[in-house]
Design an enzyme around this catalytic site. Sequence first.
Site, short mmCIF file in Angstrom:
data_model
loop_
_atom_site.label_atom_id
_atom_site.label_comp_id
_atom_site.label_asym_id
_atom_site.label_seq_id
_atom_site.Cartn_x
_atom_site.Cartn_y
_atom_site.Cartn_z
N SER A 178 8.53 -0.24 5.65
CA SER A 178 7.57 0.55 5.23
C SER A 178 6.66 -0.27 4.24
O SER A 178 5.90 -1.61 4.85
CB SER A 178 7.99 1.70 4.18
OG SER A 178 7.19 2.61 3.98
N ASP A 319 8.72 5.29 10.06
CA ASP A 319 9.03 4.24 8.86
C ASP A 319 10.44 3.83 8.61
O ASP A 319 11.37 4.42 8.75
CB ASP A 319 8.94 5.46 7.60
CG ASP A 319 8.99 4.79 6.18
OD1 ASP A 319 9.44 3.63 6.06
OD2 ASP A 319 8.73 5.31 5.27
#
Length: 498
Positions: A178, A319
């Site tokens: 991320s 993510d």
Amino acid sequence: MTKTVLHVEKPLEQARSYADWAKAAQALDAGSGKKSWREAESSALFDYRSIRRRLDLLTDLRERGDNQALLFTLNEGIHGNMDGIANEQLWRETRFGTKQLIHDYVDAVVDALDHLASEEVDEIPFEEKLDFFHRASHCYGCSALLLSGSGSFLYFHVGVARALLGEGLLPSIISGSSGGSAVGAMLCTHSDEELVELLEVNQLHDMQHHEPSEGVAGLWLGDKAAQEQVAKSINRVVPDLTFQQAWELTGRHLNISIAPAEKHQNGRLLNAITSPNVCIREAVLASCAVPGVYPPVTLMARDHRGRRVPYLPDRQWVDGSVTHDLPTKRLSRLYGVNHHIVSQANPLITPFTTDMKQPQSTFDSVRRAVGSSAKTWATLNLQLMEKPLSVLAPKLQEMASMSLSVLNQDYLGDINIIRPPLYWPPAKLLSPLTADEISMLIEMGERTSWPKIEMVRLQTAISRKLEHILMDYDAAGAGQAAHPQTAVGQRKRRSRKS
């Protein structure tokens, strides 16, 4: 009592650099009597008698010039946690460093390795030396820096990186998920000299494509336009390179975690070994694609003619912190990493996490107990709900599965640099920041790193020395052919401080 503690800590708070902080910390240790604890060898936390014997033996062999015996002794005794010297409790007594005996022992091992590698030791054949250093490096293992998911808190990672870089301690193996993937990509696509300028507050603020006041609401609508703004910001700090090209340029191994957007797929760790031709920019964008906020991303790669083409075009990714915030097992398998330096800024995790694996105070114990109970309760409830939701509400079932994945991860390493509590509105966690906010987070990352610098230095000293020796051998044309999978090849083009 509180006023006294604040007064004592004031010199540390006023430090404007790590050198100032270290000087203040040592002065406080001397004034509080902790220096005496450091100089006293006896301790129940490690086998100090064994370490003393080993240190005396190394000293004696060096003084007698018995290099064959020195090589034999090191062959039998280079381990990261020899006789318990890596016990994290040894770092709780003093503000600066730990037992002097441990520092002296590690220094002696590093000095002995340096001596044996030198040309003045000519009675040992070069091939025997090379074999020893390869085996020692393989057995001892190496360190990696792991940058957690973070959202806008990614600038905390920047501060951690600046602190390590400034002391010559930035590992050559870096993992990010991320927001951490964006910082990792910056570190692994620029030289040390370029990073000094790139990681300045004004540079980072100017590279944001849109101002903090723009588009905040759009971030929470899965808006493709908002994601394009993020892509432009990534493009400003990350060159258009593949993982292989980045490694060839800097000698650093970038690893980016991504999670599948579809069912029945596994998360991946992208790097120069598993996916050398994948383009870093799209990998970062995918790792930052928070489910329900940004659309999933199709990766891009370079084909045999150098053209940008879709990579696994029927697959999309989101993510990476959802499945592998800290991919410790995969790093171990790929590189032999057995020592993890974690920069933890994940807003879902930091409120319940302390900076060492064992609680340090009553407050830490309570916080850990509360966090553990909440995790257990949430896991059981999500497991019970998963099957009914798969029939009644598939979308909610996907979210439940994702939540289980997040809850059941391990978010700590061997050395943990954890962002202090800072509670922002959820929308702010995915929004551009002002220059003042960026500066605050970077300074927070640096200051949080300073108490861990000597721990990093000591626990990585031997592996760094082995790395530099093999790199020097390789530069002289004596090592193996450069390749990302080889111990020498992964460091070939690296130029760092000793």
